[in-house]
Design a protein around this motif. Structure first.
Motif, PDB file in Angstrom:
ATOM      1  N   MET A   7       1.070  96.698  21.320  1.00  0.00           N
ATOM      2  CA  MET A   7       2.303  96.173  21.891  1.00  0.00           C
ATOM      3  C   MET A   7       3.381  97.247  21.895  1.00  0.00           C
ATOM      4  O   MET A   7       3.290  98.246  21.187  1.00  0.00           O
ATOM      5  N   GLU A   8       4.400  96.995  22.682  1.00  0.00           N
ATOM      6  CA  GLU A   8       5.554  97.890  22.744  1.00  0.00           C
ATOM      7  C   GLU A   8       6.153  98.060  21.357  1.00  0.00           C
ATOM      8  O   GLU A   8       6.259  97.104  20.590  1.00  0.00           O
ATOM      9  N   LYS A   9       6.582  99.279  21.038  1.00  0.00           N
ATOM     10  CA  LYS A   9       7.168  99.555  19.727  1.00  0.00           C
ATOM     11  C   LYS A   9       8.690  99.391  19.786  1.00  0.00           C
ATOM     12  O   LYS A   9       9.337  99.855  20.714  1.00  0.00           O
ATOM     13  N   TYR A  10       9.221  98.739  18.782  1.00  0.00           N
ATOM     14  CA  TYR A  10      10.669  98.587  18.666  1.00  0.00           C
ATOM     15  C   TYR A  10      11.158  99.349  17.437  1.00  0.00           C
ATOM     16  O   TYR A  10      10.422  99.497  16.459  1.00  0.00           O
ATOM     17  N   PHE A  11      12.396  99.838  17.504  1.00  0.00           N
ATOM     18  CA  PHE A  11      12.920 100.639  16.398  1.00  0.00           C
ATOM     19  C   PHE A  11      14.437 100.587  16.399  1.00  0.00           C
ATOM     20  O   PHE A  11      15.065 100.149  17.367  1.00  0.00           O
ATOM     21  N   GLY A  12      15.025 101.072  15.300  1.00  0.00           N
ATOM     22  CA  GLY A  12      16.483 101.056  15.125  1.00  0.00           C
ATOM     23  C   GLY A  12      16.860  99.882  14.238  1.00  0.00           C
ATOM     24  O   GLY A  12      16.485  98.744  14.495  1.00  0.00           O
ATOM     25  N   LYS A  13      17.588 100.163  13.162  1.00  0.00           N
ATOM     26  CA  LYS A  13      17.893  99.120  12.185  1.00  0.00           C
ATOM     27  C   LYS A  13      19.220  98.452  12.527  1.00  0.00           C
ATOM     28  O   LYS A  13      20.294  99.021  12.327  1.00  0.00           O
ATOM     29  N   LEU A  14      19.137  97.247  13.064  1.00  0.00           N
ATOM     30  CA  LEU A  14      20.326  96.502  13.467  1.00  0.00           C
ATOM     31  C   LEU A  14      20.602  95.368  12.490  1.00  0.00           C
ATOM     32  O   LEU A  14      19.678  94.693  12.026  1.00  0.00           O
ATOM     33  N   GLU A  15      21.885  95.160  12.188  1.00  0.00           N
ATOM     34  CA  GLU A  15      22.293  94.053  11.317  1.00  0.00           C
ATOM     35  C   GLU A  15      23.180  93.100  12.117  1.00  0.00           C
ATOM     36  O   GLU A  15      23.966  93.543  12.957  1.00  0.00           O
ATOM     37  N   ILE A 305      18.305 105.569  20.257  1.00  0.00           N
ATOM     38  CA  ILE A 305      18.445 105.356  18.813  1.00  0.00           C
ATOM     39  C   ILE A 305      18.106 103.926  18.402  1.00  0.00           C
ATOM     40  O   ILE A 305      17.918 103.650  17.221  1.00  0.00           O
ATOM     41  N   ALA A 306      18.025 103.018  19.372  1.00  0.00           N
ATOM     42  CA  ALA A 306      17.619 101.643  19.067  1.00  0.00           C
ATOM     43  C   ALA A 306      16.948 101.046  20.285  1.00  0.00           C
ATOM     44  O   ALA A 306      17.385 101.250  21.419  1.00  0.00           O
ATOM     45  N   HIS A 307      15.860 100.343  20.022  1.00  0.00           N
ATOM     46  CA  HIS A 307      15.124  99.631  21.075  1.00  0.00           C
ATOM     47  C   HIS A 307      14.648  98.345  20.418  1.00  0.00           C
ATOM     48  O   HIS A 307      13.813  98.380  19.517  1.00  0.00           O
ATOM     49  N   ASP A 308      15.229  97.225  20.819  1.00  0.00           N
ATOM     50  CA  ASP A 308      15.047  95.992  20.064  1.00  0.00           C
ATOM     51  C   ASP A 308      15.144  94.805  21.017  1.00  0.00           C
ATOM     52  O   ASP A 308      16.062  94.748  21.838  1.00  0.00           O
ATOM     53  N   PRO A 309      14.219  93.837  20.941  1.00  0.00           N
ATOM     54  CA  PRO A 309      14.256  92.700  21.876  1.00  0.00           C
ATOM     55  C   PRO A 309      15.502  91.835  21.727  1.00  0.00           C
ATOM     56  O   PRO A 309      15.826  91.057  22.623  1.00  0.00           O
ATOM     57  N   ARG A 310      16.239  91.993  20.624  1.00  0.00           N
ATOM     58  CA  ARG A 310      17.486  91.226  20.445  1.00  0.00           C
ATOM     59  C   ARG A 310      18.654  91.844  21.205  1.00  0.00           C
ATOM     60  O   ARG A 310      19.699  91.210  21.341  1.00  0.00           O
ATOM     61  N   ILE A 311      18.497  93.077  21.696  1.00  0.00           N
ATOM     62  CA  ILE A 311      19.586  93.725  22.445  1.00  0.00           C
ATOM     63  C   ILE A 311      19.543  93.198  23.877  1.00  0.00           C
ATOM     64  O   ILE A 311      19.176  93.897  24.812  1.00  0.00           O
ATOM     65  N   LEU A 312      19.923  91.936  24.034  1.00  0.00           N
ATOM     66  CA  LEU A 312      19.909  91.269  25.337  1.00  0.00           C
ATOM     67  C   LEU A 312      21.266  91.470  26.007  1.00  0.00           C
ATOM     68  O   LEU A 312      22.169  90.671  25.860  1.00  0.00           O
ATOM     69  N   TRP A 313      21.367  92.560  26.696  1.00  0.00           N
ATOM     70  CA  TRP A 313      22.570  93.057  27.377  1.00  0.00           C
ATOM     71  C   TRP A 313      23.599  93.576  26.362  1.00  0.00           C
ATOM     72  O   TRP A 313      24.506  92.861  25.940  1.00  0.00           O
ATOM     73  N   PRO A 314      23.462  94.859  25.982  1.00  0.00           N
ATOM     74  CA  PRO A 314      24.483  95.482  25.138  1.00  0.00           C
ATOM     75  C   PRO A 314      25.744  95.709  25.956  1.00  0.00           C
ATOM     76  O   PRO A 314      25.715  96.433  26.942  1.00  0.00           O
ATOM     77  N   ASP A 315      26.826  95.071  25.576  1.00  0.00           N
ATOM     78  CA  ASP A 315      28.049  95.136  26.368  1.00  0.00           C
ATOM     79  C   ASP A 315      28.960  96.230  25.813  1.00  0.00           C
ATOM     80  O   ASP A 315      28.840  97.385  26.168  1.00  0.00           O
ATOM     81  N   THR A 316      29.881  95.883  24.919  1.00  0.00           N
ATOM     82  CA  THR A 316      30.888  96.836  24.448  1.00  0.00           C
ATOM     83  C   THR A 316      30.495  97.429  23.100  1.00  0.00           C
ATOM     84  O   THR A 316      29.920  96.741  22.261  1.00  0.00           O
ATOM     85  N   PHE A 317      30.866  98.708  22.898  1.00  0.00           N
ATOM     86  CA  PHE A 317      30.607  99.402  21.640  1.00  0.00           C
ATOM     87  C   PHE A 317      31.918  99.747  20.944  1.00  0.00           C
ATOM     88  O   PHE A 317      32.949  99.950  21.578  1.00  0.00           O
ATOM     89  N   SER A 318      31.838  99.851  19.619  1.00  0.00           N
ATOM     90  CA  SER A 318      32.956 100.371  18.828  1.00  0.00           C
ATOM     91  C   SER A 318      32.361 101.041  17.599  1.00  0.00           C
ATOM     92  O   SER A 318      31.313 100.616  17.100  1.00  0.00           O
ATOM     93  N   ILE A 319      33.012 102.101  17.121  1.00  0.00           N
ATOM     94  CA  ILE A 319      32.593 102.761  15.886  1.00  0.00           C
ATOM     95  C   ILE A 319      33.641 102.476  14.828  1.00  0.00           C
ATOM     96  O   ILE A 319      34.833 102.691  15.050  1.00  0.00           O
ATOM     97  N   LEU A 325      27.975 101.764  14.178  1.00  0.00           N
ATOM     98  CA  LEU A 325      28.161 101.504  15.605  1.00  0.00           C
ATOM     99  C   LEU A 325      28.027  99.997  15.812  1.00  0.00           C
ATOM    100  O   LEU A 325      26.992  99.410  15.482  1.00  0.00           O
ATOM    101  N   TYR A 326      29.076  99.375  16.317  1.00  0.00           N
ATOM    102  CA  TYR A 326      29.095  97.929  16.568  1.00  0.00           C
ATOM    103  C   TYR A 326      28.831  97.680  18.049  1.00  0.00           C
ATOM    104  O   TYR A 326      29.324  98.425  18.902  1.00  0.00           O
ATOM    105  N   VAL A 327      28.098  96.625  18.362  1.00  0.00           N
ATOM    106  CA  VAL A 327      27.818  96.318  19.764  1.00  0.00           C
ATOM    107  C   VAL A 327      27.783  94.795  19.979  1.00  0.00           C
ATOM    108  O   VAL A 327      27.209  94.058  19.180  1.00  0.00           O
ATOM    109  N   ILE A 328      28.441  94.360  21.048  1.00  0.00           N
ATOM    110  CA  ILE A 328      28.372  92.963  21.479  1.00  0.00           C
ATOM    111  C   ILE A 328      27.123  92.786  22.341  1.00  0.00           C
ATOM    112  O   ILE A 328      26.887  93.564  23.265  1.00  0.00           O
ATOM    113  N   GLY A 357      26.335 107.054  10.774  1.00  0.00           N
ATOM    114  CA  GLY A 357      26.797 108.139   9.903  1.00  0.00           C
ATOM    115  C   GLY A 357      27.835 109.037  10.550  1.00  0.00           C
ATOM    116  O   GLY A 357      28.000 110.200  10.139  1.00  0.00           O
ATOM    117  N   GLU A 358      28.538 108.515  11.558  1.00  0.00           N
ATOM    118  CA  GLU A 358      29.589 109.294  12.232  1.00  0.00           C
ATOM    119  C   GLU A 358      30.842 108.442  12.342  1.00  0.00           C
ATOM    120  O   GLU A 358      30.762 107.211  12.451  1.00  0.00           O
TER     121      GLU A 358
END
Length: 364
Positions: A7-15, A305-319, A325-328, A357-358
């Motif tokens: 199966m497709e591999k997913y990666f990137g640790k999202l909270e 840096i992240a590939h995850d089935p929960r990222i259903l339309w990454p809209d806005t980012f903030s650090i 890195l925060y994402v809606i 880390g930035e």
């Protein structure tokens, strides 16, 4: 028969930071003290307040409920339909009000950029726009700031119109003078050959009456370099990344037709909504077609840096100051206007974060 095929591999640790069970959010920003602000444009959901702060895990109207109630007697001091919120790292929350609920023509006198003092939680200044700047087709989308130039700094706003010219709107924060740049240029316009595919399906306008049309949205994502000298931007319906010197944008002696030759092309980064820059000059961008987040290094190298089935339309980012890195994530593509009037979104929408880390790029 073995059902356990590769199966497709997913990666990137999202909270998960916050789950939204009400209206759909688009914007997020984290202040220098770690306060988190969210906005909810009026696209058809029941929006009780268009700007909120997350306080003790709960959404609280910001700066007050009264400010979030539309007052036709004072359009400049009430929020109508906010698309973007940006904390500038210097004690101010900037609120970008489209004044265009449901993508209507902007209510005359209602489109504005509002500075809210984060110490007093009071509106400090309001910038409104002339009808030469905010057109009947304009949709104010996102904004970035640089306080190193001019007497009070400059703001750069994307016009992500779906039916008129895209543009970068430049605002002198000293006097509120604003003007359109790259108006209708290829770099601020939808890519006419781009066919977005999300969750494996082609994304297009599909109306209740059965009619369809291509999904087209102009300049949307915007990020400013860590030194304020370069503005990165991209149309929403495009996989291309562009940049231009902010000095050229501010210099009105350069005609708009000549400005297009000053735009630099960075290649394909994937189709993005929001973008953000860190203090080292790396640009972070979503890839809504591939449920991914990209990092673009100053030398142009791109990595996922992240590939995850929960990222259903990454809209806005903030650090944040916490180096996350925060994402809606808001399932924008599942809205009813893309599915013959049937809303396919599933609650909750989410605010996710991952450690990078930035620190955020400074605005001064």
């Amino acid at each position: 028969m073995n059902s356990m095929l590769p199966m497709e591999k997913y990666f990137g640790k999202l909270e998960l930071v916050h789950a939204f069970y009400g209206a759909m959010p688009t914007g997020v920003t984290v202040s220098e003290t770690g306060r988190i602000f969210i906005c909810f444009p009026k696209w058809g959901d029941d929006v009780k307040f268009t700007v909120a702060e997350i306080v003790n895990g709960k959404l609280t109207p910001y700066p007050s409920l009264e400010t979030n109630l539309v007052s036709f007697n004072d359009l400049t001091r009430s929020f109508i339909s906010v698309q973007s919120v940006v904390a500038d790292g210097r004690g101010t929350l900037w609120v970008l009000d489209t004044a265009a609920p449901n993508f209507s023509e902007p209510i005359i006198g209602g489109a504005k950029l509002v500075a809210v003092d984060l110490d007093t939680n009071k509106i400090r200044k309001v910038y409104t726009f002339s009808e030469e700047v905010v057109l009947p087709t304009t949709y104010l989308n996102d904004v970035r700031f640089d306080f190193r130039v001019g007497k009070a700094g400059y703001a750069y706003i994307t016009d992500s119109s779906s039916r008129g010219p895209g543009a970068i709107i430049v605002v002198d924060l000293e006097n509120g003078n604003a003007f359109r740049r790259l108006n209708g240029a290829n770099s601020t316009s939808p890519d006419p050959y781009f066919i977005p595919k999300v969750e494996g399906r082609i994304l297009m306008n599909r109306n209740k009456d059965g009619s369809t049309s291509p999904f087209r949205l102009a300049s949307d994502g915007i990020a400013i370099s860590h030194d304020g000298k370069v503005l990165f931007f991209c149309p929403l319906t495009s996989r291309h990344l562009f940049s231009i010197s902010t000095e050229f944008l501010r210099d009105r002696t350069i005609p708009d037709r000549d400005l297009t030759y000053r735009v630099e092309y960075w290649g394909e980064k994937g189709a993005s909504d929001g973008m953000i820059t860190d203090a080292k000059g790396n640009v972070y961008a979503g890839d809504y077609e591939n449920n991914s987040i990209r990092k673009i290094l100053p030398n142009g190298t791109m990595e996922t840096i992240a590939h995850d089935p929960r990222i259903l339309w990454p809209d806005t980012f903030s650090i944040g100051p916490d180096q996350y890195l925060y994402v809606i994530v808001n399932q924008l593509h599942r809205q009813s206007r893309f599915h013959y009037g049937k809303d396919l979104r599933e609650k909750p929408y989410s605010l996710l974060r991952m450690k990078i880390g930035e620190l955020p790029a400074p605005s001064k």
